[in-house]
Structures are given as structure tokens and as C-alpha cells.
Design a protein around this motif. Structure first.
Motif, PDB file in Angstrom:
ATOM      1  N   THR A  69      82.327 -47.352 -31.636  1.00  0.00           N
ATOM      2  CA  THR A  69      82.316 -46.718 -32.797  1.00  0.00           C
ATOM      3  C   THR A  69      83.464 -46.339 -33.289  1.00  0.00           C
ATOM      4  N   ALA A  70      83.809 -46.095 -34.531  1.00  0.00           N
ATOM      5  CA  ALA A  70      85.222 -45.463 -35.172  1.00  0.00           C
ATOM      6  C   ALA A  70      85.656 -44.233 -34.250  1.00  0.00           C
ATOM      7  N   SER A  71      84.644 -43.165 -33.750  1.00  0.00           N
ATOM      8  CA  SER A  71      85.102 -42.163 -33.234  1.00  0.00           C
ATOM      9  C   SER A  71      85.615 -42.417 -31.767  1.00  0.00           C
ATOM     10  N   GLU A  72      85.029 -43.504 -31.010  1.00  0.00           N
ATOM     11  CA  GLU A  72      85.486 -43.883 -29.888  1.00  0.00           C
ATOM     12  C   GLU A  72      86.780 -44.761 -29.878  1.00  0.00           C
ATOM     13  N   LYS A  73      86.977 -45.358 -31.107  1.00  0.00           N
ATOM     14  CA  LYS A  73      88.255 -46.171 -31.098  1.00  0.00           C
ATOM     15  C   LYS A  73      89.443 -45.175 -31.392  1.00  0.00           C
ATOM     16  N   PHE A  74      89.269 -44.219 -32.268  1.00  0.00           N
ATOM     17  CA  PHE A  74      90.135 -43.037 -32.500  1.00  0.00           C
ATOM     18  C   PHE A  74      90.507 -42.485 -31.127  1.00  0.00           C
ATOM     19  N   LEU A  75      89.471 -42.118 -30.003  1.00  0.00           N
ATOM     20  CA  LEU A  75      89.683 -41.844 -28.833  1.00  0.00           C
ATOM     21  C   LEU A  75      90.540 -42.717 -28.058  1.00  0.00           C
ATOM     22  N   LEU A  76      90.391 -43.980 -28.187  1.00  0.00           N
ATOM     23  CA  LEU A  76      91.124 -44.848 -27.365  1.00  0.00           C
ATOM     24  C   LEU A  76      92.835 -44.896 -27.643  1.00  0.00           C
ATOM     25  N   VAL A  77      92.940 -44.954 -29.052  1.00  0.00           N
ATOM     26  CA  VAL A  77      94.334 -44.742 -29.431  1.00  0.00           C
ATOM     27  C   VAL A  77      94.970 -43.528 -29.377  1.00  0.00           C
ATOM     28  N   VAL A  78      94.259 -42.630 -29.136  1.00  0.00           N
ATOM     29  CA  VAL A  78      95.019 -41.185 -28.607  1.00  0.00           C
ATOM     30  C   VAL A  78      95.450 -41.078 -27.266  1.00  0.00           C
ATOM     31  N   THR A  79      94.817 -42.198 -26.307  1.00  0.00           N
ATOM     32  CA  THR A  79      95.088 -41.977 -24.935  1.00  0.00           C
ATOM     33  C   THR A  79      96.615 -42.445 -24.835  1.00  0.00           C
ATOM     34  N   PRO A  80      96.959 -43.552 -25.252  1.00  0.00           N
ATOM     35  CA  PRO A  80      98.537 -44.019 -24.794  1.00  0.00           C
ATOM     36  C   PRO A  80      99.400 -43.177 -25.781  1.00  0.00           C
ATOM     37  N   ASN A  81      99.028 -42.706 -26.662  1.00  0.00           N
ATOM     38  CA  ASN A  81      99.706 -41.764 -27.510  1.00  0.00           C
ATOM     39  C   ASN A  81     100.179 -40.294 -26.599  1.00  0.00           C
ATOM     40  N   LEU A  82      99.248 -39.729 -26.105  1.00  0.00           N
ATOM     41  CA  LEU A  82      99.085 -38.650 -25.123  1.00  0.00           C
ATOM     42  C   LEU A  82     100.130 -38.717 -23.911  1.00  0.00           C
ATOM     43  N   VAL A  83      99.758 -39.934 -23.382  1.00  0.00           N
ATOM     44  CA  VAL A  83     100.539 -40.315 -22.036  1.00  0.00           C
ATOM     45  C   VAL A  83     101.850 -40.538 -22.328  1.00  0.00           C
ATOM     46  N   GLY A  84     102.132 -41.277 -23.435  1.00  0.00           N
ATOM     47  CA  GLY A  84     103.690 -41.435 -24.025  1.00  0.00           C
ATOM     48  C   GLY A  84     104.282 -40.275 -24.132  1.00  0.00           C
ATOM     49  N   ALA A  85     103.710 -39.383 -24.629  1.00  0.00           N
ATOM     50  CA  ALA A  85     104.512 -37.897 -25.015  1.00  0.00           C
ATOM     51  C   ALA A  85     104.656 -37.078 -23.777  1.00  0.00           C
ATOM     52  N   VAL A  86     103.794 -37.260 -22.824  1.00  0.00           N
ATOM     53  CA  VAL A  86     103.854 -36.603 -21.735  1.00  0.00           C
ATOM     54  C   VAL A  86     105.089 -37.167 -20.858  1.00  0.00           C
ATOM     55  N   LEU A  87     105.140 -38.401 -20.819  1.00  0.00           N
ATOM     56  CA  LEU A  87     106.274 -39.304 -19.952  1.00  0.00           C
ATOM     57  C   LEU A  87     107.699 -38.943 -20.860  1.00  0.00           C
ATOM     58  N   ARG A  88     107.632 -38.660 -22.002  1.00  0.00           N
ATOM     59  CA  ARG A  88     109.136 -38.460 -22.507  1.00  0.00           C
ATOM     60  C   ARG A  88     110.098 -37.812 -22.007  1.00  0.00           C
ATOM     61  N   LEU A  89     109.532 -36.598 -21.485  1.00  0.00           N
ATOM     62  CA  LEU A  89     110.361 -35.543 -20.700  1.00  0.00           C
ATOM     63  C   LEU A  89     110.830 -36.086 -19.213  1.00  0.00           C
ATOM     64  N   PRO A  90     110.195 -36.618 -18.528  1.00  0.00           N
ATOM     65  CA  PRO A  90     110.964 -37.266 -17.372  1.00  0.00           C
ATOM     66  C   PRO A  90     111.439 -38.300 -17.509  1.00  0.00           C
ATOM     67  N   TYR A  91     111.316 -38.994 -18.514  1.00  0.00           N
ATOM     68  CA  TYR A  91     111.948 -40.515 -18.805  1.00  0.00           C
ATOM     69  C   TYR A  91     113.319 -39.912 -19.265  1.00  0.00           C
ATOM     70  N   SER A  92     113.623 -38.668 -19.974  1.00  0.00           N
ATOM     71  CA  SER A  92     114.757 -38.418 -20.464  1.00  0.00           C
ATOM     72  C   SER A  92     115.773 -37.839 -19.254  1.00  0.00           C
ATOM     73  N   ALA A  93     115.124 -37.188 -18.423  1.00  0.00           N
ATOM     74  CA  ALA A  93     115.642 -36.709 -17.139  1.00  0.00           C
ATOM     75  C   ALA A  93     116.209 -37.932 -16.382  1.00  0.00           C
ATOM     76  N   ALA A  94     115.206 -38.913 -16.288  1.00  0.00           N
ATOM     77  CA  ALA A  94     115.605 -40.059 -15.373  1.00  0.00           C
ATOM     78  C   ALA A  94     116.887 -40.629 -15.665  1.00  0.00           C
TER      79      ALA A  94
END
Length: 464
Positions: A69-94
Motif C-alpha cells: 500500500t501507499a502507507s507501506e511504501k512511505f514507511l519503506l522510504v523512511v527507513t534509509p532516510n532514518l539510518v542515513g541521518a543517524v550515520l552522519r555523525l559517526p561518518y563526520s567523526a570518521a
């Protein structure tokens, strides 16, 4: 001190000082531009992989055994967005731990994992949503590349050129969002809407090329190394969080709209994958191109002023979207959405330009109060890099908010995006007020002014 690059595989350049005008003209600018070019290549591929699921979900239908469904697809695109946001801080420190070249090689090569997994699973009928969410989470690796790239590139350029350089670096990376959508459009046009694996497969050799280019043409510089506690020191500074609030509004909107645009058109107007893909690349493309323009305008007029203009325009653009939705006008809706993308790009460039200017102003004040010049400006550069990492991470979370708001709005009784758009409009008004109150009202506007920035750059070069 004259920079020198010792022999050996590590390729560390020591004594890097771009504020020394003689060094910059004779050597520095050539090295900096070479690293900028291949940083853009790596970041561009990273953004494409990060946003690849915004394209792949357009293919998901009962026809290929993926009736989400459209709701499930929005949930799927949220997932990489969230992980990418969380990784930005350790990537900057790396970057500060391992060096810009070394980390760019790794962060490029590791993208083979999400691309390869997407290539395989997206053609498996009946695969449950939770599997796709796990695979999508690995695509978040591409989202971390932005912060590491920006932290690295800001050390290569003198402050007077950072607005343009950071704008080019970020804009070239942001173009990856548009590029992957063009790839999706071409795949649909040539191979039909039942072959999403081709989209991911195209990126496998490109990832290898990006990693090889980083290994062959980029450098590590000692200036990127941060003393322990830089992130902690930045986190204690109030400007880190004001900038993060603004960056949620600019970059959070850009990446959130980039992930959601195709799904919004499919849901709002009942478009087919081909119809949606025919338009979705335009917004990210123009938003990416406008980011260097935001940096350039900020070099001339000050980051605070340009950021305020951008939020004023985004408020008006969101109002136009609401009006177009009430009229059911696709043409008006499309124009307003693309205008929003352009304004988010301008705001991205101007907000990031504010960071080094703010901390250079703090350094100048410290010197005026009797502080040691070299130490003060060294601290300013260290904090600028740390704040870029924090703001990049927090700002990317805005994209998560955009997609969750659309998911809730389209899943509600009205089944349209108006409720989400109203929330976005209110947030843009809040950001405009913060920009004016913190950075433009009274004498504090000098922290983002172009003339004071240029003067501080020359002063830093002289004192160093």
C-alpha cells in the motif's frame, strides 16, 4: 609552514594552511580542487544509493508480486532516510580519525552492499515488507557520505571560498537524488515497469569507479584531524542547535521531498510509475543546482539574509501547494513543488555558509578580548567541522519527519497531503523567525555578513 606530502601509501599532506594566500595560489587551490572533484563523485553516488528506494517503490505493484500500500511504501522510504541521518555523525567523526581519502575509499566501496541486496531482493515476488526494510536500511550508508565529505572539503578551502566550495560539493552530491530518478525513468521507458533490479545493477560498476577514483586522486590532510572532544564542545555551543533547527527546514525538506515526490504524485493524482517518474527528477535536479547558488549569494549578501529569504519563499511555496491541491491542479502543484525544491537548495547552501562565519566571528571576538589568534581561529575551524557533522545528522532527520507526515496525512480520512503541508508551512515560519531573531536582529547579524567574513579571513591568514 609549507605543506608537504610524504611518500607512502597513506598520502597524508602535512602543514595544510589554505588561509596562507601565497601557499593557496601556488599549490593549495590545485590540490583542493582535485579533491573537491572526486569528493563530489563519491558523494553523488552515495546520494543515489541512499535515495534508490524512492524509485524502487514506484515499481512495487501486484504485477511483480509486491502489492504494498501507499502507507507501506512511505514507511519503506523512511527507513534509509532514518539510518542515513543517524550515520552522519559517526561518518563526520570518521574523517577526522582516518583521513578524508581513506574514509572516502571505504564509504564508497561499502555501497556495493545496499546496491547488491536491492538488485536481488526487489525481483523476488512475495518478499515481506520487513525484509525490504532491512535491505533499505543498508541504503542509509549512502546518507552518511554527505557529512564525511563536507567535513573533509571544508578543511581544504580558505573561508573566503567555502560558501562556493561547500555549495558545489553538496550540490553535486544532491544531484544523485535526481540522477537515480532519471535512471529509474529510463529503465521504465526501455525495459518496462517490471524490472526494478536494473536500477540497482547500473550503480554497481559506478560504485567501483568512485572508490578507485578516491584511492587514486584524493589526499588526506593533517588539518582535518580533530582533537578529542570536538563534537562534545560543538554540542555545548548554542549555535549548533540553532543551525540544526534551520537545516531541518532546508535539507530535511530537500531530502524528504526527494524521497516522497514520486509517491506523492502517484497517490495525489493516481499516476502510473512512468507518469510519476517522468516528473520526479525535476525537483531534486533544480534543488541540487540551486545549492551552489545559495552559497554564492551568501558569500555576497550573508548567509543569514539569504536563509531568511529562502524560508519566506518556502512558506509562500507551501501555501501555493495547498491552493493547488484544493483546486486539483496538477500543473500548479508541480510548479509549486519544484519552486520548493529550488528554495530548499538555496537554503541548504546559505545555512551551511553560516557555520564557518559564525565561529570565525567568535574567534575574532576572542582575539579582541586578548586571546591568542592562532588558537582562536584553529578552534573556529575545528568547531565548524564538528557542527557540519551534527547539523547534517539532525537536518537529515527532517526528511524522516517529511515522509512520516505524508504517510499519516495520506492514511487519514482526507486521504490527501494537505495536513502534512500545513505542518511544513508552520515550521518554515518558525525557521524564518529564528533566523531573524538569532542572526539578523541588531548587531548579531554581523555573524553572517559577507564583509565581516572576508575581513576575518584576511585577519586569520595574517595572524597565522
Amino acid at each position: 609552514m609549507t605543506a608537504r606530502a610524504p611518500a607512502g601509501r597513506a598520502r597524508w599532506i602535512e602543514g595544510w594552511n589554505p588561509e596562507d594566500e601565497q601557499f593557496w595560489e601556488s599549490t593549495g587551490k590545485h590540490v583542493a580542487r582535485r579533491n573537491l572533484i572526486f569528493s563530489i563523485v563519491s558523494e553523488h553516488i552515495g546520494f543515489s544509493v541512499w535515495s534508490i528506494w524512492s524509485v524502487l517503490v514506484l515499481f512495487m505493484s501486484p504485477e511483480i508480486g509486491l502489492p504494498f500500500t501507499a502507507s507501506e511504501k512511505f514507511l519503506l522510504v523512511v527507513t534509509p532516510n532514518l539510518v542515513g541521518a543517524v550515520l552522519r555523525l559517526p561518518y563526520s567523526a570518521a574523517v577526522t580519525r582516518f583521513g578524508g581519502r581513506n574514509w572516502t575509499i571505504f564509504s564508497s566501496a561499502v555501497l556495493l552492499v545496499p546496491a547488491g541486496l536491492a538488485c536481488y531482493f526487489v525481483q523476488q515476488p512475495g518478499t515481506p515488507l520487513w525484509v525490504f526494510m532491512l535491505v533499505g536500511a543498508t541504503a542509509g550508508l549512502g546518507g552518511g557520505n554527505f557529512s564525511s565529505s563536507m567535513t573533509n572539503i571544508t578543511t581544504f578551502f580558505p573561508q573566503r571560498h567555502q560558501g562556493w566550495a561547500l555549495g558545489l560539493n553538496a550540490g553535486g552530491g544532491n544531484l544523485g537524488v535526481a540522477a537515480v530518478q532519471v535512471v529509474g525513468l529510463l529503465v521504465i521507458a526501455v525495459a518496462g515497469g517490471t524490472n526494478p533490479a536494473y536500477v540497482a545493477a547500473i550503480y554497481l560498476p559506478l560504485i567501483v569507479v568512485a572508490a578507485l577514483c578516491a584511492a587514486l586522486f584524493m589526499d588526506n590532510v593533517d588539518a582535518v584531524r580533530a582533537r578529542p572532544g570536538a563534537l562534545r564542545e560543538a554540542a555545548a555551543n548554542k549555535h549548533t542547535w540553532w543551525i540544526s533547527v534551520l537545516y531541518i527546514g532546508t535539507f530535511g525538506s530537500f531530502i524528504g521531498y526527494g524521497f516522497a515526490f514520486g509517491l506523492v504524485l502517484q497517490t495525489e493524482f493516481g499516476f502510473t510509475p512512468l507518469q510519476a517518474a517522468s516528473w520526479t527528477f525535476l525537483g531534486p535536479l533544480l534543488g541540487s543546482v540551486s545549492r551552489p547558488v545559495g552559497g554564492w549569494l551568501s558569500d555576497r549578501f550573508g548567509g543569514g539574509r539569504v536563509t531568511l529569504w529562502a524560508f519566506a519563499g518556502m512558506t509562500a511555496g507551501t501555501g501555493a501547494l495547498l491552493f493547488a491541491s484544493s483546486r486539483g491542479s496538477f500543473a500548479m502543484y508541480l510548479v509549486a513543488f519544484i519552486a520548493l525544491f529550488v528554495l530548499t537548495g538555496v537554503g541548504n547552501g546559505s545555512t551551511y555558509k553560516m557555520i564557518p562565519a559564525i565561529f570565525a566571528k567568535e574567534a575574532e571576538d576572542a582575539v579582541t578580548d586578548g586571546g591568542e589568534a592562532v588558537a582562536a581561529f584553529s578552534r573556529a575551524r575545528r568547531l565548524s567541522g564538528a557542527v557540519i557533522g551534527i547539523a547534517g545528522a539532525v537536518g537529515a532527520l527532517g526528511g524522516v519527519g517529511i515522509n512520516l507526515a505524508f504517510r499519516a496525512s495520506y492514511g487519514g480520512e482526507a486521504a490527501n497531503g494537505d495536513a502534512a503541508l500545513l505542518v511544513f508551512l508552520c515550521y518554515y515560519v518558525l525557521c524564518a523567525l529564528v533566523t531573524w531573531a538569532v542572526y539578523l536582529r541588531g548587531s548579531r547579524g554581523s555573524a553572517a555578513g559577507p564583509q565581516s567574513v572576508e575581513a576575518r579571513s584576511k585577519a586569520e591568514a595574517t595572524r597565522a
